[in-house]
Design an enzyme around this catalytic site. Structure first.
Site, PDB file in Angstrom:
ATOM      1  N   ASP A  21      38.015  41.747  30.111  1.00  0.00           N
ATOM      2  CA  ASP A  21      38.142  40.598  31.000  1.00  0.00           C
ATOM      3  C   ASP A  21      36.731  40.065  31.266  1.00  0.00           C
ATOM      4  OD1 ASP A  21      39.334  38.859  33.056  1.00  0.00           O
ATOM      5  OD2 ASP A  21      38.346  40.207  34.470  1.00  0.00           O
ATOM      6  N   ASP A  23      35.626  37.414  34.297  1.00  0.00           N
ATOM      7  CA  ASP A  23      35.256  37.243  35.702  1.00  0.00           C
ATOM      8  C   ASP A  23      35.511  38.521  36.496  1.00  0.00           C
ATOM      9  OD1 ASP A  23      34.435  34.425  35.769  1.00  0.00           O
ATOM     10  OD2 ASP A  23      36.500  34.038  35.196  1.00  0.00           O
TER      11      ASP A  23
END
Length: 229
Positions: A21, A23
């Protein structure tokens, strides 16, 4: 509440590929996210503090649908386009998560992919602002039909790398992302303070607690110093 500490005995995992991922996991963009989403919440008569509990990890339209369940979805998609443009233009305060530069450098040519709820323009802007290399394989918002916590993005990342989902390790920070990784049948390393409460396989405070190296078997060897309460 007792502060988290780092355990002295590391956990070693092997994987064929890592799915990252963006953020909150390798890029700290919380300042921008909070600025944009608090403004949006206030404009729609919502409590910004409550809104922030669900914004992380999901595509914007999916967050809006949770917060305004009776609102027509086409309005959510329209607002999401505006939100993405604003977030892409605002990189003030965007920086790498602690340990991310070394972590990404260690990955090098090892099999890995970015799997993010950001669109391509936003992912490109934030990775550049954090001075992190963009993985060759990336699954952005345009690539999927369903937002996390749906596992589609992670399954697509594994498929593009030619790796079985069970041989992947996901790095995630949010409830939605951790749920997506587990639904994909993958092990999940939760990164940062948001992750601990959502049942990752292992949890670390940041990426300084993870070491990545090629394994003699041809796999990726992860040495993880987990955080404990």
């Amino acid at each position: 509440m007792q502060a988290s500490t780092t355990s002295t005995t590391p956990v070693v995992l092997t994987a064929k590929a890592l799915l990252l991922d963006m953020d909150g996991t390798i890029v700290n963009s919380d300042a921008v996210v909070e600025r944009c989403w608090r403004d949006w919440a206030r404009a729609h008569g919502l409590d910004p503090h409550e809104a922030m509990k669900v914004v992380h990890g999901r595509q914007g339209y999916a967050t809006m649908a949770l917060l305004l369940p009776d609102r027509p979805m086409e309005l959510n998609h329209a607002d999401n386009a505006v939100m993405l443009a604003r977030e892409t233009a605002d990189t003030e305060g965007v920086e790498p998560v602690e340990g991310a530069p070394e972590f990404m450098a260690a990955l090098g040519a090892l099999p890995h992919a970015l799997v993010t709820s950001a669109d391509d323009a936003l992912a490109t802007a934030r990775m550049a602002a954090a001075d992190l290399p963009m993985p060759e394989v990336k699954v952005t918002a345009e690539c999927v039909g369903a937002s996390k916590p749906d596992p589609e993005g992670f399954l697509k990342g594994a498929a593009e790398l030619g790796v079985d989902p069970a041989d992947c390790v996901v790095f995630e920070d949010s409830a939605a992302g951790i749920a997506a990784g587990r639904a994909a049948g993958m092990r999940v390393i939760g990164v940062g303070p948001r992750a601990a409460a959502h049942g990752p396989t292992l949890h670390v405070e940041d990426l300084t607690s993870v070491r990545v190296a090629p394994d003699p078997s041809g796999s990726i060897r992860l040495t993880v110093h987990t955080s404990t309460a």
